[in-house]
Scaffold this motif. Sequence first.
Motif, PDB file in Angstrom:
ATOM      1  N   LYS A 102       0.914  -1.170  -0.036  1.00 31.18           N
ATOM      2  CA  LYS A 102      -0.044  -0.031  -0.034  1.00 31.18           C
ATOM      3  C   LYS A 102       0.954   1.117   0.114  1.00 31.18           C
ATOM      4  O   LYS A 102       2.150   1.233   0.517  1.00 31.18           O
ATOM      5  CB  LYS A 102      -0.888  -0.200   1.196  1.00 31.18           C
ATOM      6  CG  LYS A 102      -1.981  -1.108   1.373  1.00 31.18           C
ATOM      7  CD  LYS A 102      -2.810  -1.395   0.049  1.00 31.18           C
ATOM      8  CE  LYS A 102      -3.653  -2.639   0.262  1.00 31.18           C
ATOM      9  NZ  LYS A 102      -4.233  -2.676  -1.103  1.00 31.18           N
ATOM     10  N   LYS A 103       0.401   2.294  -0.643  1.00 23.62           N
ATOM     11  CA  LYS A 103       1.131   3.647  -0.683  1.00 23.62           C
ATOM     12  C   LYS A 103       0.746   4.560   0.300  1.00 23.62           C
ATOM     13  O   LYS A 103      -0.409   5.089   0.345  1.00 23.62           O
ATOM     14  CB  LYS A 103       0.904   4.071  -2.188  1.00 23.62           C
ATOM     15  CG  LYS A 103       1.908   5.329  -2.393  1.00 23.62           C
ATOM     16  CD  LYS A 103       1.880   5.860  -3.742  1.00 23.62           C
ATOM     17  CE  LYS A 103       0.383   6.335  -4.259  1.00 23.62           C
ATOM     18  NZ  LYS A 103       0.402   6.722  -5.441  1.00 23.62           N
ATOM     19  N   THR A 154       1.530   8.643   0.862  1.00 28.35           N
ATOM     20  CA  THR A 154       2.209   9.822   0.548  1.00 28.35           C
ATOM     21  C   THR A 154       2.207  10.600   1.526  1.00 28.35           C
ATOM     22  O   THR A 154       1.094  11.044   2.384  1.00 28.35           O
ATOM     23  CB  THR A 154       1.169  10.251  -0.908  1.00 28.35           C
ATOM     24  OG1 THR A 154       1.310   9.221  -1.723  1.00 28.35           O
ATOM     25  CG2 THR A 154       1.976  11.441  -1.454  1.00 28.35           C
ATOM     26  N   GLU A 157       6.663   9.195  -1.663  1.00 27.88           N
ATOM     27  CA  GLU A 157       5.672   8.139  -1.644  1.00 27.88           C
ATOM     28  C   GLU A 157       6.532   6.631  -0.816  1.00 27.88           C
ATOM     29  O   GLU A 157       7.616   6.634  -1.207  1.00 27.88           O
ATOM     30  CB  GLU A 157       5.552   7.510  -2.787  1.00 27.88           C
ATOM     31  CG  GLU A 157       4.501   8.696  -3.412  1.00 27.88           C
ATOM     32  CD  GLU A 157       4.048   8.469  -4.844  1.00 27.88           C
ATOM     33  OE1 GLU A 157       4.492   7.540  -5.545  1.00 27.88           O
ATOM     34  OE2 GLU A 157       3.055   9.104  -5.447  1.00 27.88           O
ATOM     35  N   LEU A 194       5.947   2.640   0.224  1.00 26.21           N
ATOM     36  CA  LEU A 194       5.246   1.528  -0.012  1.00 26.21           C
ATOM     37  C   LEU A 194       5.427   0.579   1.018  1.00 26.21           C
ATOM     38  O   LEU A 194       6.698   0.154   1.516  1.00 26.21           O
ATOM     39  CB  LEU A 194       5.729   0.710  -1.263  1.00 26.21           C
ATOM     40  CG  LEU A 194       5.414   1.665  -2.607  1.00 26.21           C
ATOM     41  CD1 LEU A 194       6.073   0.674  -3.889  1.00 26.21           C
ATOM     42  CD2 LEU A 194       3.882   1.775  -2.826  1.00 26.21           C
ATOM     43  N   SER A 200      -8.306   4.189   5.280  1.00 23.75           N
ATOM     44  CA  SER A 200      -7.214   3.130   5.101  1.00 23.75           C
ATOM     45  C   SER A 200      -6.199   3.160   6.133  1.00 23.75           C
ATOM     46  O   SER A 200      -5.427   2.168   6.117  1.00 23.75           O
ATOM     47  CB  SER A 200      -6.512   3.591   3.837  1.00 23.75           C
ATOM     48  OG  SER A 200      -7.410   3.819   2.783  1.00 23.75           O
ATOM     49  N   ASP A 220      -3.991   2.869   0.431  1.00 25.64           N
ATOM     50  CA  ASP A 220      -3.363   3.966   0.009  1.00 25.64           C
ATOM     51  C   ASP A 220      -4.050   5.265   0.874  1.00 25.64           C
ATOM     52  O   ASP A 220      -5.084   5.188   0.879  1.00 25.64           O
ATOM     53  CB  ASP A 220      -3.497   4.167  -1.468  1.00 25.64           C
ATOM     54  CG  ASP A 220      -2.868   3.312  -2.138  1.00 25.64           C
ATOM     55  OD1 ASP A 220      -2.029   2.307  -1.578  1.00 25.64           O
ATOM     56  OD2 ASP A 220      -3.235   3.211  -3.531  1.00 25.64           O
ATOM     57  N   THR A 227      -2.802   9.595   1.955  1.00 22.65           N
ATOM     58  CA  THR A 227      -2.041  10.839   1.788  1.00 22.65           C
ATOM     59  C   THR A 227      -2.190  11.366   3.125  1.00 22.65           C
ATOM     60  O   THR A 227      -3.338  11.934   3.500  1.00 22.65           O
ATOM     61  CB  THR A 227      -2.449  11.828   0.664  1.00 22.65           C
ATOM     62  OG1 THR A 227      -2.660  10.794  -0.564  1.00 22.65           O
ATOM     63  CG2 THR A 227      -1.683  13.059   0.339  1.00 22.65           C
TER      64      THR A 227
END
Length: 99
Positions: free
Chosen positions: A4-5, A7, A14, A16, A57, A90, A92
């Motif tokens: 999963k990313k 940011t 980014e 992972l 998430s 994911d 941010t």
Amino acid sequence: MTLKKLTILPTGTEVLLPAGSPLTEVEYEIPQRLIPFGCRSGSCGACVIEVLEGFDSLGDPDHDELDFLEDLGRTGGDHRLACQCRLRGDATVRVADDT
């Protein structure tokens, strides 16, 4: 293994991580200290982040985390303690400012 990313703004870095990883793993993946982890137990408030995308998430905050965020004046539902989050999708985020 599903990655999963995460940011991290404002740098746009980014990272992972395997699904379900705690966000504290970020400090082992990148040399910069973009999230200032302190106690890692949810009691110091050093790692308060603002979730810009992917709030769900990061898992559900427990009652203690929500109470502590309220004590810090971080109400409104878009802040979390990064040390209490697990990356399930994911997302941010940016480190919350002190204003």
